[in-house]
Structures are given as C-alpha cells and as structure tokens.
Motif scaffolding. Sequence first.
Motif, mmCIF file in Angstrom:
data_model
loop_
_atom_site.group_PDB
_atom_site.id
_atom_site.type_symbol
_atom_site.label_atom_id
_atom_site.label_comp_id
_atom_site.label_asym_id
_atom_site.label_seq_id
_atom_site.Cartn_x
_atom_site.Cartn_y
_atom_site.Cartn_z
ATOM 1 N N VAL A 8 13.777 -49.990 -26.411
ATOM 2 C CA VAL A 8 14.245 -50.303 -25.052
ATOM 3 C C VAL A 8 15.460 -49.431 -24.579
ATOM 4 O O VAL A 8 15.782 -48.835 -23.601
ATOM 5 N N LEU A 9 16.500 -49.582 -25.716
ATOM 6 C CA LEU A 9 17.785 -49.006 -25.229
ATOM 7 C C LEU A 9 17.787 -47.541 -24.984
ATOM 8 O O LEU A 9 18.225 -47.022 -24.197
ATOM 9 N N ASP A 10 16.886 -47.065 -25.665
ATOM 10 C CA ASP A 10 16.513 -45.427 -25.617
ATOM 11 C C ASP A 10 16.051 -45.017 -24.289
ATOM 12 O O ASP A 10 16.525 -44.138 -23.642
ATOM 13 N N GLU A 11 15.161 -45.859 -24.079
ATOM 14 C CA GLU A 11 14.429 -45.736 -22.989
ATOM 15 C C GLU A 11 15.417 -45.956 -21.408
ATOM 16 O O GLU A 11 15.229 -45.077 -20.476
ATOM 17 N N ILE A 12 15.969 -46.943 -21.698
ATOM 18 C CA ILE A 12 16.995 -47.258 -20.512
ATOM 19 C C ILE A 12 17.935 -45.853 -20.472
ATOM 20 O O ILE A 12 18.183 -45.501 -19.172
ATOM 21 N N VAL A 13 18.319 -45.308 -21.637
ATOM 22 C CA VAL A 13 19.448 -44.345 -21.303
ATOM 23 C C VAL A 13 18.852 -43.079 -21.098
ATOM 24 O O VAL A 13 19.082 -42.230 -19.901
ATOM 25 N N ALA A 14 17.548 -42.759 -21.426
ATOM 26 C CA ALA A 14 16.844 -41.576 -21.266
ATOM 27 C C ALA A 14 16.434 -41.456 -19.745
ATOM 28 O O ALA A 14 16.453 -40.546 -19.082
ATOM 29 N N SER A 15 15.755 -42.787 -19.147
ATOM 30 C CA SER A 15 15.472 -42.780 -17.863
ATOM 31 C C SER A 15 16.765 -42.528 -16.619
ATOM 32 O O SER A 15 16.593 -41.976 -15.766
ATOM 33 N N GLU A 16 17.998 -43.354 -17.705
ATOM 34 C CA GLU A 16 18.902 -43.167 -16.440
ATOM 35 C C GLU A 16 19.646 -41.770 -16.456
ATOM 36 O O GLU A 16 19.824 -41.192 -15.437
ATOM 37 N N ALA A 17 19.508 -40.993 -17.576
ATOM 38 C CA ALA A 17 19.952 -39.542 -17.670
ATOM 39 C C ALA A 17 19.108 -38.671 -16.485
ATOM 40 O O ALA A 17 19.319 -37.758 -15.885
ATOM 41 N N ALA A 18 17.542 -38.755 -16.814
ATOM 42 C CA ALA A 18 16.825 -38.199 -15.879
ATOM 43 C C ALA A 18 17.037 -38.498 -14.462
ATOM 44 O O ALA A 18 16.954 -37.660 -13.612
ATOM 45 N N TYR A 19 17.207 -39.838 -14.183
ATOM 46 C CA TYR A 19 17.652 -40.180 -12.610
ATOM 47 C C TYR A 19 18.774 -39.466 -12.334
ATOM 48 O O TYR A 19 18.636 -38.941 -11.164
ATOM 49 N N VAL A 20 19.918 -39.445 -13.160
ATOM 50 C CA VAL A 20 21.089 -38.725 -12.619
ATOM 51 C C VAL A 20 20.882 -37.168 -12.549
ATOM 52 O O VAL A 20 21.255 -36.617 -11.518
ATOM 53 N N ARG A 21 20.021 -36.674 -13.419
ATOM 54 C CA ARG A 21 19.824 -35.292 -13.166
ATOM 55 C C ARG A 21 18.948 -34.956 -11.702
ATOM 56 O O ARG A 21 19.057 -34.110 -10.966
ATOM 57 N N ASP A 22 18.087 -35.984 -11.477
ATOM 58 C CA ASP A 22 17.290 -36.007 -10.086
ATOM 59 C C ASP A 22 18.423 -36.264 -8.968
ATOM 60 O O ASP A 22 18.274 -35.439 -8.058
ATOM 61 N N LEU A 23 19.318 -37.105 -9.464
ATOM 62 C CA LEU A 23 20.316 -37.306 -8.025
ATOM 63 C C LEU A 23 21.157 -35.913 -8.056
ATOM 64 O O LEU A 23 21.464 -35.462 -6.845
ATOM 65 N N GLU A 24 21.661 -35.185 -8.996
ATOM 66 C CA GLU A 24 22.307 -33.950 -9.029
ATOM 67 C C GLU A 24 21.414 -32.838 -8.202
ATOM 68 O O GLU A 24 22.067 -32.394 -7.532
ATOM 69 N N ARG A 25 20.069 -32.678 -8.525
ATOM 70 C CA ARG A 25 19.366 -31.846 -7.871
ATOM 71 C C ARG A 25 19.389 -32.252 -6.449
ATOM 72 O O ARG A 25 19.372 -31.226 -5.456
ATOM 73 N N LEU A 26 19.277 -33.518 -5.898
ATOM 74 C CA LEU A 26 19.019 -33.737 -4.518
ATOM 75 C C LEU A 26 20.469 -33.496 -3.816
ATOM 76 O O LEU A 26 20.574 -33.026 -2.834
ATOM 77 N N CYS A 27 21.764 -33.745 -4.417
ATOM 78 C CA CYS A 27 22.885 -33.508 -3.960
ATOM 79 C C CYS A 27 22.900 -31.831 -3.810
ATOM 80 O O CYS A 27 23.630 -31.391 -2.973
ATOM 81 N N ALA A 28 22.480 -31.092 -4.904
ATOM 82 C CA ALA A 28 22.716 -29.484 -4.839
ATOM 83 C C ALA A 28 21.780 -29.070 -3.523
ATOM 84 O O ALA A 28 22.090 -27.979 -3.009
ATOM 85 N N MET A 29 20.564 -29.763 -3.374
ATOM 86 C CA MET A 29 19.847 -29.505 -2.374
ATOM 87 C C MET A 29 20.638 -29.562 -0.878
ATOM 88 O O MET A 29 20.821 -28.771 -0.130
ATOM 89 N N LEU A 30 21.489 -30.889 -0.869
ATOM 90 C CA LEU A 30 22.264 -31.024 0.286
ATOM 91 C C LEU A 30 23.336 -30.047 0.491
ATOM 92 O O LEU A 30 23.378 -29.525 1.419
ATOM 93 N N ALA A 31 23.886 -29.703 -0.742
ATOM 94 C CA ALA A 31 24.951 -28.806 -0.547
ATOM 95 C C ALA A 31 24.249 -27.418 -0.116
ATOM 96 O O ALA A 31 24.966 -26.482 0.530
ATOM 97 N N ALA A 32 23.044 -26.949 -0.677
ATOM 98 C CA ALA A 32 22.565 -25.644 -0.473
ATOM 99 C C ALA A 32 22.195 -25.625 1.371
ATOM 100 O O ALA A 32 21.917 -24.638 1.882
ATOM 101 N N LEU A 33 21.898 -26.844 1.812
ATOM 102 C CA LEU A 33 21.318 -26.909 3.190
ATOM 103 C C LEU A 33 22.734 -26.745 4.217
ATOM 104 O O LEU A 33 22.532 -26.335 5.207
ATOM 105 N N ARG A 34 23.819 -27.411 3.591
ATOM 106 C CA ARG A 34 24.808 -27.403 4.561
ATOM 107 C C ARG A 34 25.345 -26.220 5.363
ATOM 108 O O ARG A 34 25.567 -26.091 6.374
ATOM 109 N N PRO A 35 25.479 -25.202 4.489
ATOM 110 C CA PRO A 35 25.958 -23.996 5.137
ATOM 111 C C PRO A 35 24.831 -23.174 6.002
ATOM 112 O O PRO A 35 25.411 -22.284 6.456
ATOM 113 N N THR A 36 23.521 -23.618 6.070
ATOM 114 C CA THR A 36 22.586 -23.065 6.868
ATOM 115 C C THR A 36 22.776 -23.194 8.211
ATOM 116 O O THR A 36 22.133 -22.668 8.838
#
Length: 184
Positions: A8-36
């Motif tokens: 369960v602990l492994d699942e908590i950390v792995a799913s949190e890491a995957a979620y943070v990666r998704d947030l990073e991608r979403l923030c990167a999308m926002l950053a890519a849209l701003r200058p347009t």
Amino acid sequence: MRDEASAVLDEIVASEAAYVRDLERLCAMLAALRPTGTLTKEDEGRIFGNLETIRGINVEMLTRLRAATATEDAVGSTADAFIAMAPFLKGYAHYCSNFVWAQECMGKLLRTNQPLERAVRAAEAEVAMGERLDSLLIKPVQRLCKYPLLLRELGRAADAHGPASRRLIDEAQVRSDGHLSGCL
C-alpha cells in the motif's frame, strides 16, 4: 514476503509521483499557451485556476511521502505526512468548485477560437505527450477522491502494525476528510 502495508505504501508513493508528473505536464501546457496570446488572463484563471499552487502542494506531499516510507515506522510516518499536509488540501477548494464551469468555458473557447484550439492541440502533442487537456484538467479532482481510499487501504494494512499505527492512520483519515469536505 512483503507485507500488505508495504504494498500500500508503494502504491501511495507511486500514484503520487504519477500525479505530480501529470501536474507538471499540465503546468507545462499552461506555460506553452501563455506566449501564444490565444488565452486571456481571465480565461486562464477560469480554466487553470490555482493549478500552480496545487502543484506546489503535491510536490511537497510527494517529498514527505518518500521520506516517510524510508523510515523504520513507514506506516506511522506516512500517516504523519498526511496529517501535516491535510490543511493544505483546502487549496483544492477553488479548483474543484470551479471545475465544471472551467470545463464548459474551455469547451466553448475551443469551439469558437481556432488559434487557441490549434495552440492547445500543439501543446497536447508536444508538451503533454499526446494527453488531452481535458483529461489532464480533471486529474486534481480525481486525486482528491483517491486520498480517502488510499488511507482506508493503509488503515486496513496498519492493523498488523499495532494500535499506534492504526490510531495515526485514523487521525490522518479524519483530518484529510475534514479538509476535503469543502472541496468535493
């Protein structure tokens, strides 16, 4: 054989890491849209809300969870990490309370603003590794729903680690639920 709590602990950390990666991608999308220049500040706020704050909360959550699972009392330390971070989950309230409206706003903008639609599709392909903006925007809402489930699962596994671990998990559940109640 590893015990159930370790899994369960492994699942908590792995799913949190995957979620943070998704947030990073979403923030990167926002950053890519701003200058347009295809998205007004107001529309950016409506659609992305306080996403960058949420990313900061979850980067810290991941750091604490990784540190917790490396300790001798990983179950209790993980509960402590949730207890410490629970008040910050209120940071999701704005994002979640505006989510449906934000989705509607984004849909309308994509239908009526072709330059924005092209910029979003380009950002999806280049920055988000093909994942659609709408599927990324719902991730924070989905993650909030997952925390109580993960804590409940850890609570069941913690029974084998003794009453002290169980009490900490119960406290983490109560505190997290209390802070999540205004978000969902």
